[in-house]
Motif scaffolding. Sequence first.
Motif, PDB file in Angstrom:
ATOM      1  N   MET A 142      21.865  54.360  32.039  1.00 12.78           N
ATOM      2  CA  MET A 142      22.832  53.329  31.653  1.00 12.78           C
ATOM      3  C   MET A 142      24.203  53.924  31.415  1.00 12.78           C
ATOM      4  SD  MET A 142      22.357  50.198  29.092  1.00 12.78           S
ATOM      5  CE  MET A 142      23.703  49.111  28.691  1.00 12.78           C
ATOM      6  N   GLY A 143      24.234  55.119  30.820  1.00 10.61           N
ATOM      7  CA  GLY A 143      25.515  55.785  30.598  1.00 10.61           C
ATOM      8  C   GLY A 143      26.237  56.067  31.893  1.00 10.61           C
ATOM      9  N   THR A 144      25.470  56.448  32.944  1.00 12.38           N
ATOM     10  CA  THR A 144      26.088  56.740  34.238  1.00 12.38           C
ATOM     11  C   THR A 144      26.709  55.495  34.835  1.00 12.38           C
ATOM     12  OG1 THR A 144      24.491  58.486  34.644  1.00 12.38           O
ATOM     13  CG2 THR A 144      25.673  57.631  36.540  1.00 12.38           C
ATOM     14  N   LYS A 145      25.972  54.368  34.721  1.00 12.74           N
ATOM     15  CA  LYS A 145      26.478  53.127  35.266  1.00 12.74           C
ATOM     16  C   LYS A 145      27.786  52.720  34.588  1.00 12.74           C
ATOM     17  CE  LYS A 145      25.172  48.361  36.271  1.00 12.74           C
ATOM     18  NZ  LYS A 145      24.107  47.344  36.159  1.00 12.74           N
ATOM     19  N   ALA A 146      27.833  52.837  33.270  1.00 19.60           N
ATOM     20  CA  ALA A 146      29.056  52.505  32.536  1.00 19.60           C
ATOM     21  C   ALA A 146      30.200  53.405  32.957  1.00 19.60           C
ATOM     22  CB  ALA A 146      28.809  52.623  31.027  1.00 19.60           C
ATOM     23  N   GLY A 147      29.909  54.693  33.162  1.00 17.11           N
ATOM     24  CA  GLY A 147      30.943  55.634  33.579  1.00 17.11           C
ATOM     25  C   GLY A 147      31.510  55.281  34.939  1.00 17.11           C
ATOM     26  N   GLN A 148      30.600  54.858  35.847  1.00 17.52           N
ATOM     27  CA  GLN A 148      31.036  54.489  37.189  1.00 17.52           C
ATOM     28  C   GLN A 148      31.944  53.262  37.137  1.00 17.52           C
ATOM     29  OE1 GLN A 148      27.230  54.022  39.096  1.00 17.52           O
ATOM     30  NE2 GLN A 148      27.167  56.152  39.768  1.00 17.52           N
ATOM     31  N   THR A 149      31.573  52.277  36.273  1.00 13.23           N
ATOM     32  CA  THR A 149      32.390  51.076  36.137  1.00 13.23           C
ATOM     33  C   THR A 149      33.772  51.418  35.604  1.00 13.23           C
ATOM     34  OG1 THR A 149      30.435  49.722  35.733  1.00 13.23           O
ATOM     35  CG2 THR A 149      32.541  48.818  35.017  1.00 13.23           C
ATOM     36  N   ALA A 150      33.848  52.316  34.617  1.00 12.15           N
ATOM     37  CA  ALA A 150      35.131  52.696  34.030  1.00 12.15           C
ATOM     38  C   ALA A 150      36.022  53.347  35.080  1.00 12.15           C
ATOM     39  CB  ALA A 150      34.904  53.638  32.857  1.00 12.15           C
ATOM     40  N   VAL A 151      35.439  54.224  35.909  1.00 12.92           N
ATOM     41  CA  VAL A 151      36.220  54.881  36.950  1.00 12.92           C
ATOM     42  C   VAL A 151      36.727  53.855  37.947  1.00 12.92           C
ATOM     43  CG1 VAL A 151      36.099  56.473  38.892  1.00 12.92           C
ATOM     44  CG2 VAL A 151      35.045  57.099  36.717  1.00 12.92           C
ATOM     45  N   ARG A 152      35.853  52.941  38.336  1.00 15.30           N
ATOM     46  CA  ARG A 152      36.253  51.925  39.296  1.00 15.30           C
ATOM     47  C   ARG A 152      37.371  51.052  38.736  1.00 15.30           C
ATOM     48  NH1 ARG A 152      36.824  51.625  44.502  1.00 15.30           N
ATOM     49  NH2 ARG A 152      36.756  49.475  45.265  1.00 15.30           N
ATOM     50  N   ALA A 153      37.320  50.733  37.462  1.00 16.60           N
ATOM     51  CA  ALA A 153      38.355  49.936  36.827  1.00 16.60           C
ATOM     52  C   ALA A 153      39.691  50.674  36.882  1.00 16.60           C
ATOM     53  CB  ALA A 153      37.972  49.621  35.387  1.00 16.60           C
ATOM     54  N   ASP A 154      39.670  51.967  36.653  1.00 15.92           N
ATOM     55  CA  ASP A 154      40.899  52.767  36.732  1.00 15.92           C
ATOM     56  C   ASP A 154      41.472  52.743  38.145  1.00 15.92           C
ATOM     57  OD1 ASP A 154      40.769  53.411  34.082  1.00 15.92           O
ATOM     58  OD2 ASP A 154      39.889  55.398  34.375  1.00 15.92           O
ATOM     59  N   GLN A 155      40.605  52.800  39.136  1.00 14.35           N
ATOM     60  CA  GLN A 155      41.061  52.761  40.523  1.00 14.35           C
ATOM     61  C   GLN A 155      41.702  51.411  40.859  1.00 14.35           C
ATOM     62  OE1 GLN A 155      37.396  53.653  42.519  1.00 14.35           O
ATOM     63  NE2 GLN A 155      37.690  55.870  42.432  1.00 14.35           N
ATOM     64  N   ILE A 156      41.091  50.345  40.384  1.00  9.08           N
ATOM     65  CA  ILE A 156      41.640  49.007  40.620  1.00  9.08           C
ATOM     66  C   ILE A 156      42.990  48.873  39.924  1.00  9.08           C
ATOM     67  CG2 ILE A 156      41.300  46.535  40.215  1.00  9.08           C
ATOM     68  CD1 ILE A 156      38.256  47.139  40.304  1.00  9.08           C
ATOM     69  N   ALA A 157      43.061  49.331  38.680  1.00  7.66           N
ATOM     70  CA  ALA A 157      44.317  49.257  37.926  1.00  7.66           C
ATOM     71  C   ALA A 157      45.415  50.026  38.647  1.00  7.66           C
ATOM     72  CB  ALA A 157      44.116  49.808  36.515  1.00  7.66           C
ATOM     73  N   ALA A 158      45.087  51.204  39.174  1.00  8.90           N
ATOM     74  CA  ALA A 158      46.088  52.012  39.883  1.00  8.90           C
ATOM     75  C   ALA A 158      46.570  51.286  41.138  1.00  8.90           C
ATOM     76  CB  ALA A 158      45.491  53.367  40.249  1.00  8.90           C
ATOM     77  N   ALA A 159      45.642  50.655  41.856  1.00 11.21           N
ATOM     78  CA  ALA A 159      46.017  49.917  43.071  1.00 11.21           C
ATOM     79  C   ALA A 159      46.899  48.727  42.738  1.00 11.21           C
ATOM     80  CB  ALA A 159      44.764  49.458  43.806  1.00 11.21           C
ATOM     81  N   LEU A 160      46.587  48.039  41.659  1.00 10.79           N
ATOM     82  CA  LEU A 160      47.401  46.894  41.250  1.00 10.79           C
ATOM     83  C   LEU A 160      48.790  47.341  40.797  1.00 10.79           C
ATOM     84  CD1 LEU A 160      44.732  44.760  39.351  1.00 10.79           C
ATOM     85  CD2 LEU A 160      45.826  44.223  41.542  1.00 10.79           C
TER      86      LEU A 160
END
Length: 222
Positions: A1-19
Amino acid sequence: MGTKAGQTAVRADQIAAALRRGIRASEFVPGQRLPEVDLAERFGASRRAVRDALAQLAHEGLVERRSNIGASVRAISIPEAIENAEIRMLVETLCVTLAAERIDARGAAELRGIGRALQAAADLADVTAFAEATSALARACARLSGHGVAQDTLERLRVLNARHNFRVTSSPGWLAAALSRRMAQIEAICRGDPAAAAEALREHSFAVMAGLRALGAGKEDA
């Protein structure tokens, strides 16, 4: 579960950077809605990741979120843009001063390379290329200053004011005058003269603020 949360956080950062990049480039314009479903499809991400990214951008002042309406790109008024420019001047003055104190041969070569890019853009009257080279100069000076907090602060302010600054840069006669000021800044840093570097930076910043006030006086869209 910790890995999944970490992956989501990274993806959110990528989306924020693109926006952020899209807002800076006016791909997303002030007032434009940012539906979570559309963004999730665009970026191939979960709605949770998109929601986290939008929350991050709302915290930075780039996005506003309203109940029953959702998120949209926040419009920056001219008065707010001027205040942002004032803060940016103070932080950039610190950066160019420290950069001039710490400059080495490698750093000087980098700055002079950016100076050549500025010159080439001005010669071609290429406003977009000039703006990109100017951003590269600001990032280089912040990095050479060694001040991490200043780097983060300047990046946020740069995105907030990107649209208005581009309009100022597009005004007649701006590129030639801005080139002279930027080259003076570069040369002062390269020769290790903090006072002259700060003076050149402030002169440019005051010119930007005057340009912003002119936009406001002209009652152009904020």
